[in-house]
Design an enzyme around this catalytic site. Sequence first.
Site, PDB file in Angstrom:
ATOM      1  N   GLY A  75     -19.249  34.651  17.439  1.00 54.48           N
ATOM      2  CA  GLY A  75     -18.168  35.306  18.183  1.00 54.48           C
ATOM      3  C   GLY A  75     -17.034  35.873  17.356  1.00 54.48           C
ATOM      4  N   ASP A 127     -12.370  32.802  17.312  1.00 55.06           N
ATOM      5  CA  ASP A 127     -12.185  33.806  18.350  1.00 55.06           C
ATOM      6  C   ASP A 127     -11.398  33.216  19.526  1.00 55.06           C
ATOM      7  OD1 ASP A 127     -14.304  32.127  18.852  1.00 55.06           O
ATOM      8  OD2 ASP A 127     -15.706  33.677  19.472  1.00 55.06           O
ATOM      9  N   ASP A 173     -10.976  26.842  23.543  1.00 54.65           N
ATOM     10  CA  ASP A 173     -11.024  26.522  24.962  1.00 54.65           C
ATOM     11  C   ASP A 173     -10.676  25.038  25.106  1.00 54.65           C
ATOM     12  OD1 ASP A 173     -11.655  27.014  27.642  1.00 54.65           O
ATOM     13  OD2 ASP A 173     -13.760  26.584  27.377  1.00 54.65           O
ATOM     14  N   PHE A 182     -13.309  33.193  32.465  1.00 52.87           N
ATOM     15  CA  PHE A 182     -14.283  33.574  31.455  1.00 52.87           C
ATOM     16  C   PHE A 182     -14.109  35.051  31.091  1.00 52.87           C
ATOM     17  CE2 PHE A 182     -18.297  34.132  29.319  1.00 52.87           C
ATOM     18  CZ  PHE A 182     -18.418  32.925  28.664  1.00 52.87           C
ATOM     19  N   VAL A 183     -13.916  35.315  29.826  1.00 53.45           N
ATOM     20  CA  VAL A 183     -13.710  36.685  29.365  1.00 53.45           C
ATOM     21  C   VAL A 183     -14.803  37.081  28.381  1.00 53.45           C
ATOM     22  CG1 VAL A 183     -11.205  36.554  29.676  1.00 53.45           C
ATOM     23  CG2 VAL A 183     -12.199  36.006  27.451  1.00 53.45           C
ATOM     24  N   ARG A 237     -20.740  41.569  23.546  1.00 52.46           N
ATOM     25  CA  ARG A 237     -19.991  41.359  22.300  1.00 52.46           C
ATOM     26  C   ARG A 237     -19.433  42.666  21.753  1.00 52.46           C
ATOM     27  NH1 ARG A 237     -20.920  36.064  20.448  1.00 52.46           N
ATOM     28  NH2 ARG A 237     -22.996  35.244  20.780  1.00 52.46           N
TER      29      ARG A 237
HETATM   30  P1  IMP Z   1     -14.401  24.773  22.966  1.00 54.25           P
HETATM   31  O1  IMP Z   1     -13.015  25.066  22.472  1.00 54.25           O
HETATM   32  O2  IMP Z   1     -15.105  23.680  22.200  1.00 54.25           O
HETATM   33  O3  IMP Z   1     -14.411  24.465  24.456  1.00 54.25           O
HETATM   34  O4  IMP Z   1     -15.352  26.031  22.813  1.00 54.25           O
HETATM   35  C1  IMP Z   1     -14.920  27.247  22.351  1.00 54.25           C
HETATM   36  C2  IMP Z   1     -16.111  28.184  22.304  1.00 54.25           C
HETATM   37  O5  IMP Z   1     -16.599  28.427  23.627  1.00 54.25           O
HETATM   38  C3  IMP Z   1     -15.729  29.531  21.734  1.00 54.25           C
HETATM   39  O6  IMP Z   1     -15.898  29.588  20.351  1.00 54.25           O
HETATM   40  C4  IMP Z   1     -16.682  30.460  22.491  1.00 54.25           C
HETATM   41  O7  IMP Z   1     -17.931  30.537  21.839  1.00 54.25           O
HETATM   42  C5  IMP Z   1     -16.898  29.778  23.824  1.00 54.25           C
HETATM   43  N1  IMP Z   1     -15.975  30.321  24.846  1.00 54.25           N
HETATM   44  C6  IMP Z   1     -14.908  29.691  25.410  1.00 54.25           C
HETATM   45  N2  IMP Z   1     -14.326  30.465  26.340  1.00 54.25           N
HETATM   46  C7  IMP Z   1     -15.013  31.626  26.359  1.00 54.25           C
HETATM   47  C8  IMP Z   1     -14.895  32.836  27.138  1.00 54.25           C
HETATM   48  O8  IMP Z   1     -14.012  33.027  28.000  1.00 54.25           O
HETATM   49  N3  IMP Z   1     -15.806  33.810  26.869  1.00 54.25           N
HETATM   50  C9  IMP Z   1     -16.795  33.676  25.949  1.00 54.25           C
HETATM   51  N4  IMP Z   1     -16.954  32.557  25.196  1.00 54.25           N
HETATM   52  C10 IMP Z   1     -16.071  31.534  25.409  1.00 54.25           C
HETATM   53 MG    MG Z   2     -20.762  32.099  23.223  1.00 54.46          MG
END
Ligand code: IMP
Ligand code: MG
Length: 193
Positions: free
Chosen positions: A55, A111, A114, A163-164, A176
């Site tokens: 990403g 990127d 979350d 979700f974006v 992408r």
């Molecule tokens: P987390 O912080 O462990 O929950 O995961 C983060 C990862 O989830 C990011 O690096 C993305 O790959 C994916 N992700 C989280 N939110 C989004 C979104 O809104 N769109 C696309 N991928 C996302």
């Molecule tokens: Mg992904």
Amino acid sequence: MSHYYPPEAYHELSEGVREVLLSAEQIEQRVRELGAAISRDYEGCNPLLVGVLKGVFPFMADLLRMITIPVEVDFIAITRYAAAERRNGAVRITKDLDEPIEGRHVLFVEDVIDTGLTLSYLIRNLTSRRPASLKVCTLFDKSRRRLIDIPLQYKGFDLPTKFVVGYGLDYREKYRNLPFVGLLSPEVFQPDE
Ligand code: IMP
Ligand code: MG
């Protein structure tokens, strides 16, 4: 003026995208500011920028060219475990860094953050390799979904907890290559869990 096509040119690809949240111009402007701050803060440090594939690749490519001091780049690739067996954000590293980072000033480039579980796992992993410093630069932050506190030194934009897609972010590997960031329609989005 952006050098990309106007959003209408991507209408076929952006089917399922409800609304443009951040335009290519807005992203470019913010990346420019982040690059300037990093250039100032890391002067004389020869930092190593570490990105998590896939990403981050458009952001990394743009950010690098907005940094005016010498830097090096490396990537790490990971696979998340299936939802059922996911614990503490543990991930499998499928491509590790090419070089040791001991004694280096490492800037983790993400990127989107979350829940923060993935990043906090990777920070623990990289910290054990004894870098001189380890900081985090994320383009997008969904702080309201955060489960683990992570100090962010550089942040591009706050995002809603929706979700974006676009600018490297995918939904099932699609979108992408959109130059802007859009909100995915709820009708399209099917959570994995
Ligand atoms: P987390 O912080 O462990 O929950 O995961 C983060 C990862 O989830 C990011 O690096 C993305 O790959 C994916 N992700 C989280 N939110 C989004 C979104 O809104 N769109 C696309 N991928 C996302
Ligand atoms: Mg992904």
